[in-house]
Design a protein around this motif. Structure first.
Motif, PDB file in Angstrom:
ATOM      1  N   UNK A 140     -12.571  -9.488   0.093  1.00  0.00           N
ATOM      2  CA  UNK A 140     -12.675  -9.301   0.824  1.00  0.00           C
ATOM      3  C   UNK A 140     -11.009  -8.894   1.898  1.00  0.00           C
ATOM      4  N   UNK A 141      -9.607  -9.778   1.765  1.00  0.00           N
ATOM      5  CA  UNK A 141      -8.555  -9.081   2.354  1.00  0.00           C
ATOM      6  C   UNK A 141      -8.352  -8.180   1.631  1.00  0.00           C
ATOM      7  N   UNK A 142      -8.076  -8.181   0.269  1.00  0.00           N
ATOM      8  CA  UNK A 142      -7.347  -7.027  -0.577  1.00  0.00           C
ATOM      9  C   UNK A 142      -8.291  -5.551  -0.176  1.00  0.00           C
ATOM     10  N   UNK A 143      -9.353  -5.548   0.155  1.00  0.00           N
ATOM     11  CA  UNK A 143     -10.570  -4.398   0.808  1.00  0.00           C
ATOM     12  C   UNK A 143      -9.259  -4.418   1.826  1.00  0.00           C
ATOM     13  N   UNK A 144      -9.926  -5.246   3.158  1.00  0.00           N
ATOM     14  CA  UNK A 144      -9.121  -4.886   4.447  1.00  0.00           C
ATOM     15  C   UNK A 144      -7.090  -4.133   4.365  1.00  0.00           C
ATOM     16  N   UNK A 145      -7.083  -5.063   3.082  1.00  0.00           N
ATOM     17  CA  UNK A 145      -5.452  -4.450   3.313  1.00  0.00           C
ATOM     18  C   UNK A 145      -5.555  -2.923   3.015  1.00  0.00           C
ATOM     19  N   UNK A 146      -6.275  -2.599   1.892  1.00  0.00           N
ATOM     20  CA  UNK A 146      -6.040  -0.970   1.279  1.00  0.00           C
ATOM     21  C   UNK A 146      -6.295  -0.165   2.307  1.00  0.00           C
ATOM     22  N   UNK A 147      -7.461  -0.845   3.010  1.00  0.00           N
ATOM     23  CA  UNK A 147      -8.221  -0.101   4.577  1.00  0.00           C
ATOM     24  C   UNK A 147      -7.444   0.737   5.535  1.00  0.00           C
ATOM     25  N   UNK A 148      -6.589  -0.803   5.514  1.00  0.00           N
ATOM     26  CA  UNK A 148      -5.588  -0.086   6.434  1.00  0.00           C
ATOM     27  C   UNK A 148      -4.614   0.449   6.140  1.00  0.00           C
ATOM     28  N   UNK A 149      -3.985   0.034   5.137  1.00  0.00           N
ATOM     29  CA  UNK A 149      -3.228   1.191   4.607  1.00  0.00           C
ATOM     30  C   UNK A 149      -3.275   2.871   4.485  1.00  0.00           C
TER      31      UNK A 149
END
Length: 98
Positions: free
Chosen positions: A52-61
């Motif tokens: 979840x954290x990796x997906x959120x980071x990718x979306x943010x970037x």
């Protein structure tokens, strides 16, 4: 270990008793799946949290990159876009037709 398992099965020991005897003799590393009690809950939750954290980071970037303005080129030249780009493509097609 296999012989001990067969012997426990022949004695009629239930699965919990056999598992506990292996844990007492060899330690908790003999358990392939961590129990869902105490600190071992972290072993079940962390992979999902990291995903979840990796997906959120990718979306943010990606959203941050998309929101940036197009940088100006040296000399005040701006990149072609939209109608200009279509016009240039059409001009290139007409000039390269034989």
């Amino acid at each position: 270990m296999r012989e001990e398992l067969v012997a426990a099965n022949d004695r009629g020991d239930n699965d919990d008793l056999t598992l506990q005897s292996f844990v007492q003799k060899y330690g908790p590393t003999v358990i392939a799946v961590p129990s869902v009690t105490g600190f071992n809950i972290v072993a079940w939750i962390m992979p999902f949290m990291v995903l979840l954290a990796g997906t959120g980071l990718a979306v943010y970037v990606v959203r941050t990159w998309r929101g940036r303005p197009i940088p100006a080129l040296p000399g005040g030249i701006r990149p072609a876009s939209g109608a200009d780009l279509d016009r240039f493509r059409e001009q290139a097609r007409s000039e390269t037709d034989l």
